[in-house]
Design an enzyme around this catalytic site. Structure first.
Site, PDB file in Angstrom:
ATOM      1  N   HIS A  96       1.005  -0.783  -0.216  1.00 54.97           N
ATOM      2  CA  HIS A  96      -0.458   0.021  -0.332  1.00 54.97           C
ATOM      3  C   HIS A  96       0.654   1.191   0.130  1.00 54.97           C
ATOM      4  O   HIS A  96       1.624   1.675   0.990  1.00 54.97           O
ATOM      5  CB  HIS A  96      -1.033  -0.087   1.505  1.00 54.97           C
ATOM      6  CG  HIS A  96      -1.725  -1.341   1.080  1.00 54.97           C
ATOM      7  ND1 HIS A  96      -3.002  -1.149   0.468  1.00 54.97           N
ATOM      8  CD2 HIS A  96      -1.569  -2.282   1.974  1.00 54.97           C
ATOM      9  CE1 HIS A  96      -3.803  -2.199   0.652  1.00 54.97           C
ATOM     10  NE2 HIS A  96      -2.951  -3.712   1.044  1.00 54.97           N
ATOM     11  N   ARG A 150      -0.525   4.612  -0.788  1.00 51.98           N
ATOM     12  CA  ARG A 150      -0.911   5.621  -0.028  1.00 51.98           C
ATOM     13  C   ARG A 150      -1.032   6.349  -1.115  1.00 51.98           C
ATOM     14  O   ARG A 150      -1.563   7.331  -0.794  1.00 51.98           O
ATOM     15  CB  ARG A 150      -0.612   5.983   1.147  1.00 51.98           C
ATOM     16  CG  ARG A 150       0.035   5.199   1.943  1.00 51.98           C
ATOM     17  CD  ARG A 150      -1.854   4.437   2.177  1.00 51.98           C
ATOM     18  NE  ARG A 150      -0.981   3.686   3.419  1.00 51.98           N
ATOM     19  CZ  ARG A 150      -2.521   2.388   4.256  1.00 51.98           C
ATOM     20  NH1 ARG A 150      -2.824   1.897   3.015  1.00 51.98           N
ATOM     21  NH2 ARG A 150      -2.390   1.614   5.246  1.00 51.98           N
ATOM     22  N   ASP A 168      -8.574  -4.942  -2.321  1.00 52.12           N
ATOM     23  CA  ASP A 168      -7.896  -5.373  -1.461  1.00 52.12           C
ATOM     24  C   ASP A 168      -8.119  -4.141  -0.339  1.00 52.12           C
ATOM     25  O   ASP A 168      -8.185  -2.998  -0.825  1.00 52.12           O
ATOM     26  CB  ASP A 168      -6.574  -6.064  -1.297  1.00 52.12           C
ATOM     27  CG  ASP A 168      -5.795  -5.864  -0.379  1.00 52.12           C
ATOM     28  OD1 ASP A 168      -6.429  -6.914   0.678  1.00 52.12           O
ATOM     29  OD2 ASP A 168      -5.116  -5.069   0.452  1.00 52.12           O
ATOM     30  N   HIS A 224      -8.652 -10.208  -0.866  1.00 52.52           N
ATOM     31  CA  HIS A 224      -8.864 -10.354  -0.082  1.00 52.52           C
ATOM     32  C   HIS A 224     -10.601 -11.136   0.664  1.00 52.52           C
ATOM     33  O   HIS A 224     -11.172 -10.257   0.201  1.00 52.52           O
ATOM     34  CB  HIS A 224      -8.583  -8.059  -0.016  1.00 52.52           C
ATOM     35  CG  HIS A 224      -9.301  -8.346   1.971  1.00 52.52           C
ATOM     36  ND1 HIS A 224      -8.268  -7.494   2.565  1.00 52.52           N
ATOM     37  CD2 HIS A 224     -10.700  -8.865   2.551  1.00 52.52           C
ATOM     38  CE1 HIS A 224      -8.787  -7.497   3.582  1.00 52.52           C
ATOM     39  NE2 HIS A 224      -9.631  -7.595   3.883  1.00 52.52           N
ATOM     40  N   ASP A 268       2.338  -6.639   2.535  1.00 52.43           N
ATOM     41  CA  ASP A 268       0.732  -6.153   2.982  1.00 52.43           C
ATOM     42  C   ASP A 268       1.626  -4.993   3.644  1.00 52.43           C
ATOM     43  O   ASP A 268       0.706  -4.322   4.548  1.00 52.43           O
ATOM     44  CB  ASP A 268      -0.128  -6.713   3.686  1.00 52.43           C
ATOM     45  CG  ASP A 268      -1.662  -6.560   3.855  1.00 52.43           C
ATOM     46  OD1 ASP A 268      -1.910  -5.383   3.560  1.00 52.43           O
ATOM     47  OD2 ASP A 268      -2.341  -6.808   4.414  1.00 52.43           O
ATOM     48  N   HIS A 275       1.260   3.739   8.209  1.00 45.78           N
ATOM     49  CA  HIS A 275      -0.030   4.980   8.456  1.00 45.78           C
ATOM     50  C   HIS A 275       0.826   6.100   9.556  1.00 45.78           C
ATOM     51  O   HIS A 275       2.138   5.692  10.182  1.00 45.78           O
ATOM     52  CB  HIS A 275      -0.913   3.988  10.061  1.00 45.78           C
ATOM     53  CG  HIS A 275      -0.859   3.239   9.249  1.00 45.78           C
ATOM     54  ND1 HIS A 275      -2.880   3.990   8.687  1.00 45.78           N
ATOM     55  CD2 HIS A 275      -2.093   2.048   9.480  1.00 45.78           C
ATOM     56  CE1 HIS A 275      -3.311   2.432   8.345  1.00 45.78           C
ATOM     57  NE2 HIS A 275      -2.568   1.318   8.161  1.00 45.78           N
TER      58      HIS A 275
HETATM   59 ZN   LIG Z   1      -5.859  -6.405   2.227  1.00 48.72          ZN
END
Ligand SMILES: [Zn+2]
Length: 432
Positions: free
Chosen positions: A63, A65, A153, A180, A307, A311
């Site tokens: 991810h 972002r 996902d 997912h 994954d 954050h």
């Molecule tokens: Zn996921």
């Protein structure tokens, strides 16, 4: 013509069965020779004595972002984190703002990653518009604009009818469908694995059945409709049992991955209400971890991912049940694999590297993940004996939330090479 010679490294190239001390000559971004005792001159020489040379790692689930939440991570900072972990290719999930459900977002990610020229970034498009689970995205448009796969996902497509159509379109468009797996009515307010530890902590749990049921649903629909199904971040014994049976039955093209934290750690990490241990799927109990490791050994699990989910601090500095889900992982994935699978003797280093390079390349259908002569020179050089402790100070991702913070890991990237150019040396970024 720029040339690079990597001398005296222990080369592990699972796709070609190489596991020996060799030299590698790179010219114009491609691998030219892989042999012992090369005497060629080169513009740059790396002495890899005592180090392990592998194909650059491929992470099928990250991810980044951007666009939308550049305060958490950008394509640039995410690429730095990848380089520091020996990762040269990454598949970017579509849960962005706006969601990657259209050509514009896909083309933006490709253009921006080309400008950055750090790692290879492969965008995915969402299965449904806005990842809302109600209307299919224009799957053919996503494919032709450069999406490598479709996935919702972050959430699961709950409606079986919509998912059925998605499989049918994915088959027609010949694009990988990544699922997912989560059943919302069972997950409800769950913030960790449902079991003894969640009871002790007084936290709402997510039962393993939430994942088991969704995995079975996806397998059934893939068997009915065709298409290629890749099951993201499996974490339960029920999931891997179902995948093993489906692979044996051979009625559909199914591949599966595990995120490295799910073979390394258990729900005990949530004790003390450590919000870095909060993620989806949740860290499971030891019996599930044991089943995952067995599924890695017998190749029910094809690939390892991170994954990677960065954050900002305020989203993790919260009571456990309010904190954001996810852990960063790009900088630590090789070390976690080496520490928790190779060192205890569960699998060979070659097998671990294969599941982080050659196997993901096969699933994605990309010409990467090997050190074959003529291949793109995406190469990682690791010190597999180096002990280090991940911390917020040595992390290049914007996200400082990592479940491996403070744990001693063994194995660290010393050089990362993309397209024949050294982009990272341990301790510095060399974006040449
Ligand atoms: Zn996921």
């Amino acid at each position: 013509m720029t040339t690079l010679l990597i001398k005296n490294g222990h080369v592990i190239d699972p796709a070609n069965g190489i596991d020996d001390v060799h030299d590698i000559l790179v010219a114009d971004g491609k691998i030219q020779k892989v042999e012992a005792g090369l005497n060629d001159t080169a513009d740059e020489v790396i002495d890899a004595s005592g180090l392990t040379v592998t194909p650059g790692l491929i992470d099928m689930q990250v991810h980044f972002r951007e666009p939308g939440r550049e305060d958490r991570e950008t394509l640039e900072t995410g690429s730095w984190a990848a380089l520091a972990g020996g990762v040269t290719s990454a598949v970017a999930m579509p849960n962005l703002k706006p969601v990657a459900d259209n050509q514009t977002v896909i083309e933006f990610i490709i253009k921006r990653s080309n400008e950055l020229d750090l790692i290879n970034i492969y965008p995915t498009g969402s299965i449904t518009t806005g990842q809302e689970g109600a209307t299919l995205s224009e799957i053919n448009e996503l494919k032709t604009s450069g999406a490598i796969a479709i996935t919702d996902d972050g959430v699961d497509v709950q409606d079986e009818g919509i998912l059925r159509r998605a499989f049918e379109y994915s088959k027609t468009c010949d694009i990988l469908l990544m699922s997912h797996c989560e059943t919302n009515t069972l997950t409800e307010d769950g913030v960790m694995h449902e079991g003894w530890v969640s009871t002790q902590l007084g936290l709402a749990g997510t039962p393993a059945a939430s994942e088991d049921l969704a995995v079975q649903k996806n397998i059934l629909l893939a068997e009915m409709c065709g298409g290629r199904l890749h099951l993201l971040h499996n974490s339960t014994s029920g999931a891997v049992d179902a995948i093993r049976r489906a692979k044996q039955a051979g009625k559909a093209t199914i591949t599966a991955e595990v995120s490295v934290q799910h073979f390394a750690l258990t729900d005990e990490e949530c004790k003390g209400y450590n919000t870095n241990a909060k993620m989806y799927p949740p860290l499971r109990s030891q019996d599930h971890v044991d089943a995952i490791i067995a599924a890695i050994k017998d190749d029910t699990i094809d690939a390892f991912t991170t994954d990677h989910a960065p954050h900002i601090e305020p989203d993790k500095l919260q009571p456990f049940d309010k904190a954001a889900f996810g852990s960063t992982g790009l900088q630590t994935s090789f070390a976690v694999m080496n520490t928790y699978l190779v060192k205890p003797g569960h699998i060979s280093l070659s097998k671990g590297i294969s599941k982080m390079s050659a196997e993901p390349a096969k699933i994605l259908g990309i010409d990467k993940g090997t050190l074959s002569v003529g291949a793109d020179a995406d190469i990682a050089i690791f010190d597999i004996n180096k002990d280090w402790v991940p911390s917020n100070e040595n992390r290049l991702s914007k996200g400082k939330n990592c479940i491996f913070n403070g744990k001693t890991l063994t194995g660290q990237a010393q050089y990362t090479i993309v397209g024949g150019r050294v982009k990272f040396k341990q301790g510095q970024i060399v974006a040449s």
